[in-house]
Design a protein around this motif. Structure first.
Motif, PDB file in Angstrom:
ATOM      1  N   GLY A  58      44.292 -26.151  -3.876  1.00  0.00           N
ATOM      2  CA  GLY A  58      44.414 -26.845  -2.608  1.00  0.00           C
ATOM      3  C   GLY A  58      44.761 -28.298  -2.814  1.00  0.00           C
ATOM      4  N   THR A  59      46.000 -28.589  -3.135  1.00  0.00           N
ATOM      5  CA  THR A  59      46.399 -29.950  -3.443  1.00  0.00           C
ATOM      6  C   THR A  59      46.742 -30.712  -2.179  1.00  0.00           C
ATOM      7  OG1 THR A  59      48.672 -29.195  -3.803  1.00  0.00           O
ATOM      8  CG2 THR A  59      47.229 -29.349  -5.734  1.00  0.00           C
ATOM      9  N   GLY A  60      46.867 -32.007  -2.322  1.00  0.00           N
ATOM     10  CA  GLY A  60      47.188 -32.844  -1.189  1.00  0.00           C
ATOM     11  C   GLY A  60      45.972 -33.053  -0.296  1.00  0.00           C
ATOM     12  N   GLU A  61      46.240 -33.519   0.937  1.00  0.00           N
ATOM     13  CA  GLU A  61      45.157 -33.809   1.874  1.00  0.00           C
ATOM     14  C   GLU A  61      45.627 -33.515   3.289  1.00  0.00           C
ATOM     15  OE1 GLU A  61      44.597 -37.865   0.672  1.00  0.00           O
ATOM     16  OE2 GLU A  61      45.995 -38.640   2.175  1.00  0.00           O
ATOM     17  N   PHE A  62      44.675 -33.361   4.198  1.00  0.00           N
ATOM     18  CA  PHE A  62      44.970 -33.022   5.584  1.00  0.00           C
ATOM     19  C   PHE A  62      44.427 -34.093   6.524  1.00  0.00           C
ATOM     20  CE2 PHE A  62      45.276 -28.930   3.559  1.00  0.00           C
ATOM     21  CZ  PHE A  62      46.184 -28.197   4.316  1.00  0.00           C
ATOM     22  N   GLU A  63      45.208 -34.413   7.521  1.00  0.00           N
ATOM     23  CA  GLU A  63      44.696 -35.205   8.623  1.00  0.00           C
ATOM     24  C   GLU A  63      43.844 -34.282   9.491  1.00  0.00           C
ATOM     25  OE1 GLU A  63      47.999 -36.884  10.682  1.00  0.00           O
ATOM     26  OE2 GLU A  63      48.952 -37.633   8.847  1.00  0.00           O
ATOM     27  N   ALA A  64      42.814 -34.827  10.112  1.00  0.00           N
ATOM     28  CA  ALA A  64      41.966 -34.019  10.984  1.00  0.00           C
ATOM     29  C   ALA A  64      41.358 -34.912  12.053  1.00  0.00           C
ATOM     30  CB  ALA A  64      40.867 -33.317  10.182  1.00  0.00           C
ATOM     31  N   ARG A  65      40.880 -34.284  13.124  1.00  0.00           N
ATOM     32  CA  ARG A  65      40.287 -35.040  14.219  1.00  0.00           C
ATOM     33  C   ARG A  65      39.000 -34.356  14.670  1.00  0.00           C
ATOM     34  NH1 ARG A  65      42.391 -39.242  16.628  1.00  0.00           N
ATOM     35  NH2 ARG A  65      44.421 -38.810  15.661  1.00  0.00           N
ATOM     36  N   VAL A  66      37.956 -35.161  14.826  1.00  0.00           N
ATOM     37  CA  VAL A  66      36.668 -34.633  15.266  1.00  0.00           C
ATOM     38  C   VAL A  66      36.784 -34.150  16.708  1.00  0.00           C
ATOM     39  CG1 VAL A  66      34.241 -35.176  15.692  1.00  0.00           C
ATOM     40  CG2 VAL A  66      35.426 -36.195  13.715  1.00  0.00           C
ATOM     41  N   THR A  67      36.297 -32.927  16.963  1.00  0.00           N
ATOM     42  CA  THR A  67      36.330 -32.379  18.327  1.00  0.00           C
ATOM     43  C   THR A  67      34.938 -32.229  18.932  1.00  0.00           C
ATOM     44  OG1 THR A  67      36.336 -30.110  17.460  1.00  0.00           O
ATOM     45  CG2 THR A  67      38.486 -31.144  17.891  1.00  0.00           C
ATOM     46  N   HIS A  68      33.922 -32.158  18.071  1.00  0.00           N
ATOM     47  CA  HIS A  68      32.561 -31.974  18.586  1.00  0.00           C
ATOM     48  C   HIS A  68      31.560 -32.530  17.587  1.00  0.00           C
ATOM     49  CE1 HIS A  68      29.008 -30.072  20.354  1.00  0.00           C
ATOM     50  NE2 HIS A  68      28.710 -29.614  19.154  1.00  0.00           N
ATOM     51  N   MET A  69      30.582 -33.286  18.109  1.00  0.00           N
ATOM     52  CA  MET A  69      29.481 -33.805  17.305  1.00  0.00           C
ATOM     53  C   MET A  69      28.176 -33.245  17.838  1.00  0.00           C
ATOM     54  SD  MET A  69      30.442 -35.916  14.836  1.00  0.00           S
ATOM     55  CE  MET A  69      28.982 -36.906  14.578  1.00  0.00           C
ATOM     56  N   GLY A  70      27.555 -32.344  17.074  1.00  0.00           N
ATOM     57  CA  GLY A  70      26.269 -31.791  17.461  1.00  0.00           C
ATOM     58  C   GLY A  70      25.142 -32.444  16.684  1.00  0.00           C
ATOM     59  N   ARG A  71      23.933 -31.993  16.934  1.00  0.00           N
ATOM     60  CA  ARG A  71      22.769 -32.551  16.228  1.00  0.00           C
ATOM     61  C   ARG A  71      22.832 -32.248  14.742  1.00  0.00           C
ATOM     62  NH1 ARG A  71      17.624 -33.243  19.577  1.00  0.00           N
ATOM     63  NH2 ARG A  71      16.770 -33.294  17.487  1.00  0.00           N
ATOM     64  N   SER A  72      23.346 -31.078  14.403  1.00  0.00           N
ATOM     65  CA  SER A  72      23.404 -30.698  12.990  1.00  0.00           C
ATOM     66  C   SER A  72      24.750 -30.102  12.608  1.00  0.00           C
ATOM     67  CB  SER A  72      22.297 -29.697  12.669  1.00  0.00           C
ATOM     68  OG  SER A  72      22.430 -28.524  13.465  1.00  0.00           O
ATOM     69  N   SER A  73      25.733 -30.215  13.471  1.00  0.00           N
ATOM     70  CA  SER A  73      27.040 -29.634  13.181  1.00  0.00           C
ATOM     71  C   SER A  73      28.156 -30.551  13.651  1.00  0.00           C
ATOM     72  CB  SER A  73      27.187 -28.266  13.863  1.00  0.00           C
ATOM     73  OG  SER A  73      27.176 -28.408  15.264  1.00  0.00           O
ATOM     74  N   VAL A  74      29.272 -30.453  12.967  1.00  0.00           N
ATOM     75  CA  VAL A  74      30.473 -31.217  13.317  1.00  0.00           C
ATOM     76  C   VAL A  74      31.651 -30.259  13.313  1.00  0.00           C
ATOM     77  CG1 VAL A  74      32.024 -33.081  12.648  1.00  0.00           C
ATOM     78  CG2 VAL A  74      29.559 -33.336  12.299  1.00  0.00           C
ATOM     79  N   ARG A  75      32.396 -30.245  14.414  1.00  0.00           N
ATOM     80  CA  ARG A  75      33.592 -29.425  14.475  1.00  0.00           C
ATOM     81  C   ARG A  75      34.814 -30.331  14.554  1.00  0.00           C
ATOM     82  NH1 ARG A  75      33.084 -24.250  14.811  1.00  0.00           N
ATOM     83  NH2 ARG A  75      35.248 -24.013  15.493  1.00  0.00           N
ATOM     84  N   LEU A  76      35.921 -29.807  14.026  1.00  0.00           N
ATOM     85  CA  LEU A  76      37.149 -30.597  14.044  1.00  0.00           C
ATOM     86  C   LEU A  76      38.354 -29.694  14.033  1.00  0.00           C
ATOM     87  CD1 LEU A  76      38.174 -30.360  10.896  1.00  0.00           C
ATOM     88  CD2 LEU A  76      36.449 -32.094  10.530  1.00  0.00           C
ATOM     89  N   GLN A  77      39.508 -30.309  14.293  1.00  0.00           N
ATOM     90  CA  GLN A  77      40.778 -29.596  14.219  1.00  0.00           C
ATOM     91  C   GLN A  77      41.610 -30.217  13.118  1.00  0.00           C
ATOM     92  OE1 GLN A  77      43.352 -29.514  17.736  1.00  0.00           O
ATOM     93  NE2 GLN A  77      43.951 -27.432  17.149  1.00  0.00           N
ATOM     94  N   VAL A  78      42.124 -29.351  12.265  1.00  0.00           N
ATOM     95  CA  VAL A  78      42.923 -29.796  11.124  1.00  0.00           C
ATOM     96  C   VAL A  78      44.351 -30.066  11.585  1.00  0.00           C
ATOM     97  CG1 VAL A  78      43.743 -29.206   8.820  1.00  0.00           C
ATOM     98  CG2 VAL A  78      41.482 -28.424   9.587  1.00  0.00           C
ATOM     99  N   GLY A  79      44.884 -31.205  11.147  1.00  0.00           N
ATOM    100  CA  GLY A  79      46.238 -31.587  11.520  1.00  0.00           C
ATOM    101  C   GLY A  79      47.219 -31.456  10.372  1.00  0.00           C
ATOM    102  N   THR A  80      48.059 -32.445  10.246  1.00  0.00           N
ATOM    103  CA  THR A  80      49.173 -32.410   9.287  1.00  0.00           C
ATOM    104  C   THR A  80      48.696 -32.424   7.841  1.00  0.00           C
ATOM    105  OG1 THR A  80      50.543 -33.604  10.884  1.00  0.00           O
ATOM    106  CG2 THR A  80      51.289 -33.602   8.588  1.00  0.00           C
ATOM    107  N   HIS A  81      49.362 -31.625   7.024  1.00  0.00           N
ATOM    108  CA  HIS A  81      49.120 -31.650   5.575  1.00  0.00           C
ATOM    109  C   HIS A  81      50.049 -32.668   4.931  1.00  0.00           C
ATOM    110  CE1 HIS A  81      50.063 -30.297   1.377  1.00  0.00           C
ATOM    111  NE2 HIS A  81      48.744 -30.308   1.338  1.00  0.00           N
ATOM    112  N   ASN A  82      49.502 -33.508   4.069  1.00  0.00           N
ATOM    113  CA  ASN A  82      50.290 -34.485   3.326  1.00  0.00           C
ATOM    114  C   ASN A  82      50.178 -34.183   1.836  1.00  0.00           C
ATOM    115  OD1 ASN A  82      51.040 -36.164   5.623  1.00  0.00           O
ATOM    116  ND2 ASN A  82      48.878 -36.749   5.708  1.00  0.00           N
ATOM    117  N   ALA A  83      51.316 -33.912   1.210  1.00  0.00           N
ATOM    118  CA  ALA A  83      51.333 -33.530  -0.206  1.00  0.00           C
ATOM    119  C   ALA A  83      51.215 -34.776  -1.081  1.00  0.00           C
ATOM    120  CB  ALA A  83      52.599 -32.752  -0.524  1.00  0.00           C
TER     121      ALA A  83
END
Length: 243
Positions: free
Chosen positions: A46-71
């Motif tokens: 799994g090389t490179g890195e991904f942009e992502a954005r937080v969509t939900h902040m819970g008491r013990s959980s964090v959800r997000l959506q993965v965006g563009t991959h940058n090699a």
């Protein structure tokens, strides 16, 4: 932008819940829905890195959506594997952190004859996990997208036995013996290398002789005697070139 190690299969458009470790880091930073972060998987698959954005902040959980991959890769041009004598107290933590920042391809803690810290069993497993976590945090900080593996602690005889089956690479041994070549002479090569250095007090005579008999070339950092962790890092800085 904050960077987080996320050892799951990432893909653009994926919605996911962050693993517990990364989620805690996001919460500590008090990030909010809509905030942007960077994710990396840390391995060769799994090389490179991904942009992502937080969509939900819970008491013990964090959800997000993965965006563009940058090699993007920020690895050293030369693959240098560090075989370092285990040093006492927090000095080994510091060595692992800085070796990761400097580009070490892997780090193998060496149970040398003069190592003050002796590890085995459950204690060894906990230390290895601790050092691997330090390497991950160092990658998050320095921008590397590949996390160097912190191998299981091993004595030199065990490493040499296993190394006999490994792909050939240049072998360098930090030594105070007369006639050792300056480590800088080996800095221009791009071939993979393993660099062996001892703990406080250095390697024993028997360990040095065993290394030399197995293809290691003795090298020196000059006339000053450096601390064990400083010496390993000074050599790594010269050998693991970035440009």
């Amino acid at each position: 932008m904050p960077r987080f190690y996320c050892p799951v299969d990432l893909a653009t458009g994926l919605e996911l819940e962050l693993p517990a470790g990364a989620a805690r880091h996001v919460q500590v930073l008090r990030l909010q829905p809509g905030d942007a972060i960077t994710l990396f998987q840390g391995g060769l698959a799994g090389t490179g890195e991904f942009e992502a954005r937080v969509t939900h902040m819970g008491r013990s959980s964090v959800r997000l959506q993965v965006g563009t991959h940058n090699a993007i890769e920020r690895e050293a041009l030369r693959e240098v594997h560090l075989l370092a004598g285990i040093t006492a107290n927090e000095r080994m933590d510091w060595l692992v952190e800085k070796a990761t920042e400097l580009g070490a391809a892997s780090i193998t803690p060496l149970l040398a004859e003069r190592s003050v810290l002796k590890l085995k069993g459950e204690r060894a497993d906990k230390k290895r996990a601790h050092w691997q976590a330090i390497a991950i945090a160092a990658c998050e900080q320095c921008g590397r997208n590949r996390v160097p593996v912190v191998a299981e602690a091993v004595d030199l005889a065990g490493w040499l036995e296993a190394g006999a089956q490994a792909p050939p690479m240049e072998r360098l041994l930090l030594s105070l013996r007369a006639g050792s070549a300056p480590v800088g002479r080996f800095a221009g090569s791009l071939s993979p290398a393993v660099f062996l250095s001892g703990p406080e007090g250095g390697l024993s005579t028997a360990e040095e002789e065993a290394a030399l008999a197995n293809g290691f070339s003795p090298v020196t950092l000059g006339r000053r005697v450096l601390r064990a962790e400083t010496a390993a890092l000074a050599a790594l800085a010269q050998l693991a070139q970035d440009d």
